[in-house]
Scaffold this active site. Structure first.
Site, mmCIF file in Angstrom:
data_model
loop_
_atom_site.group_PDB
_atom_site.id
_atom_site.type_symbol
_atom_site.label_atom_id
_atom_site.label_comp_id
_atom_site.label_asym_id
_atom_site.label_seq_id
_atom_site.Cartn_x
_atom_site.Cartn_y
_atom_site.Cartn_z
ATOM 1 N N ARG A 417 2.547 53.753 80.022
ATOM 2 C CA ARG A 417 1.407 54.017 80.788
ATOM 3 C C ARG A 417 0.288 54.671 79.943
ATOM 4 N NH1 ARG A 417 4.935 56.053 84.610
ATOM 5 N NH2 ARG A 417 4.238 58.240 84.093
ATOM 6 N N SER A 455 3.973 40.788 80.373
ATOM 7 C CA SER A 455 3.662 41.481 79.266
ATOM 8 C C SER A 455 4.659 40.941 77.963
ATOM 9 C CB SER A 455 3.885 42.912 79.332
ATOM 10 O OG SER A 455 3.360 43.665 78.225
ATOM 11 N N HIS A 459 3.159 38.918 74.469
ATOM 12 C CA HIS A 459 3.320 39.583 72.977
ATOM 13 C C HIS A 459 4.083 38.838 72.295
ATOM 14 C CE1 HIS A 459 2.537 43.503 75.008
ATOM 15 N NE2 HIS A 459 2.218 43.977 73.702
#
Length: 557
Positions: A417, A455, A459
């Protein structure tokens, strides 16, 4: 009466009081001793415990009150910029804490915040570097860069008789920059024109074809998806056709992802507003339904992925601050090049030309932990601090919270986060929150897994396209181990040590495995007639080079 009489009278009075209170005091002492021997708390101990309890409650209450005051200030500042009428309403209604939280129901739904609040604030490291002790750590990193440069130069003089400075290596990594600018220019023209003009066309068709809104919406969705697919595929074809080197390809792929996220944020934030205004007949022209084009254009170049009509701004541009940050970006690039030449090239330049043994693999993994961690920290500082602050200053963007104190966290969930707040806000707003709104809060795990999956895919997409290799190690580590580590939490200092240990080992593995695959793909190229060669990692399928009799060096690379 003489002068000693008052003292004698006072002494007599004290003796009299002592005589009267003596038996009672002795009785209390006896009761205290008896209570302590029996294990029963004395009245004095009860009072001390009560005072400690009251003190703790007062401090907790004070902490809550201060937090509410801060929330009020942040809320009022944001609403004043976004909707002054809402601020006027909230200031007249908010007379206590209950009324304040009641007025915020439009931004908090089902316990999930639906608004990203932008306020003027500096980056964490900008504040920390004003502390001399923290600034010294920065100076240590600069000194290490100088030592690394001397180390590499000394080795080159002793081994080859020449001085190597990684300017050539950096120039080759960023080669063919005119092609990069051409591809980027085409992407930015598409990003500037497609979303805004597309929304204008969609609104006009909805106004004129009110009886066929379903058809209009379906065609709009198809065109939107087609445009986004084109944004992701066409630049990739240009990268492969132009055979761009690694760093240049990373620029294009990262820009693809950034512009994709920007477009989606603008469309996602403005379509609900447009539908509401069209439904209530408040918007009779584009200016009343869509924001000004200048607002969208400003959004495209500021370091945030969440669209708002207004953002906090600074009054002037500090060009010295801009140049210092850009200089630090260049320094981090050369620092990484020195680390690559010192730790990566000597170990991995023979991969693909000789048999890989378990001993050599284990040695290479452990030798990559320190350089991998250094490159992780350098990448964070160069991109999320120096680069973002430089462009935020140029664009007078006042909210500089691009990251938080991730280095202090005691769990990977908190690290995720706080590492990259910009991307985290987008994932939370448009993936996690939207999925929760569709499937319900009882299935939060599905939304969480979707965030990790997307995510990890993005990547891996960047690495796969930039390096032209298929080696989904990052996807596996991020999509599997990353999810598991989410549920491992601690509160002690040992938890922070374990988090850093996990980051170091993970960075070392990634640095090692991708370096192996990179050199194996160079020393042992794929056979264009065998399609499996494009899927099977070269470090697995090729043990001896076929096209290179000698391993390449960093000078040849």
């Amino acid at each position: 009466m003489d002068a000693d009489t008052p003292d004698d009278s006072q002494s007599a009075m004290n003796n009299f009081k002592s005589a009267m209170n003596g038996p009672r005091a002795e009785k209390e002492e006896d009761q205290t001793d008896l209570s302590s021997r029996a294990g029963i708390p004395s009245p004095k101990m009860d009072i001390d415990n009560l005072i400690s309890s009251i003190k703790s409650d007062v401090m907790d209450t004070l902490d809550v009150k201060l937090k509410n005051i801060f929330d009020n200030v942040v809320w009022n500042f944001e609403t004043e910029r976004s909707d002054p009428s809402l601020l006027q309403k909230s200031t007249t209604d908010v007379t206590d804490s209950h009324s304040f939280h009641k007025s915020r129901k439009n931004v908090v739904k089902n316990g999930i915040s639906t608004e990203k609040v932008f306020v003027p604030r500096r980056s964490v490291l900008t504040d920390l570097f004003e502390i001399p002790h923290i600034r010294t750590i920065y100076n240590v990193f600069v000194a290490l860069m100088i030592v690394f440069s001397f180390n590499v130069m000394a080795n080159d003089i002793l081994d080859r008789g020449t001085i190597f400075f990684p300017v050539e290596l950096v120039a080759m990594a960023f080669a063919d920059f005119q092609t990069v600018l051409g591809i980027w220019a085409n992407m930015i023209v598409f990003t500037i024109g497609m979303p805004y003009l597309g929304l204008r066309l969609w609104i006009r068709c909805r106004q004129r074809l009110q009886g066929h809104t379903m058809v209009v919406d379906t065609v709009g969705v198809v065109l939107y998806v087609s445009g986004m697919v084109g944004l992701l595929t066409l630049p990739v074809q240009a990268i492969i056709k132009s055979d761009l080197p690694g760093a240049s390809a990373i620029i294009i792929t990262c820009e693809q992802v950034r512009q994709f996220m920007k477009i989606h944020s603008f469309v996602r934030e403005n379509i609900p507003k447009a539908l509401e205004r069209l439904k209530t007949h408040e918007g009779r022209n584009f200016e009343e339904v869509l924001p000004d084009f200048s607002k969208y254009l400003y959004f495209l170049f500021i370091p945030t992925l969440i669209y708002r009509d207004n953002y906090p701004r600074t009054k002037k541009i500090r060009w010295n601050f801009v140049f210092v940050n850009l200089f630090e970006v260049i320094g981090c690039i050369f620092y990484s090049a020195f680390i690559f030449c010192r730790f990566c090239v000597p170990i991995f330049q023979r991969f693909g030309t000789e048999l890989i043994t378990v001993e050599s693999f284990v040695r290479s993994v452990f030798s990559c932990i320190m350089p991998g961690t250094l490159i992780l920290v350098l990448s964070f500082y160069a991109i999320l601090h120096a680069w973002m602050n430089a462009f935020a200053e140029i664009m007078t963007f006042a909210d500089r919270m691009f990251y938080q104190d991730w280095w202090n966290q005691r769990s990977f969930s908190a690290y995720y986060r706080t590492w990259n707040v910009i991307v985290h806000d987008w994932l939370f707003a448009y993936i996690y929150r939207d999925i929760i709104n569709i499937i319900g809060q009882s299935r939060k795990m599905i939304a969480l897994l979707a965030v990790f999956l997307i995510s990890a895919l993005v990547h891996e997409f960047i690495i796969c396209v930039s390096m032209r290799i298929f080696y989904p190690i990052l996807f596996f580590m991020f999509g599997c181990f990353g999810v598991v580590f989410m549920f491992i939490r601690g509160k002690s200092e040992a938890a922070n040590i374990m988090m850093w240990l996990g980051l170091m080992i993970g960075s070392g593995l990634l640095f090692c495995l991708y370096s192996q695959e990179w050199y194996a793909s160079i020393n042992c190229p794929v056979d264009e007639n065998v399609y499996l060669d494009y899927i099977i990692p070269r470090s697995f399928a090729c043990h001896h080079g076929t096209n290179h009799t000698e391993p390449i060096s960093h000078l040849e690379l």
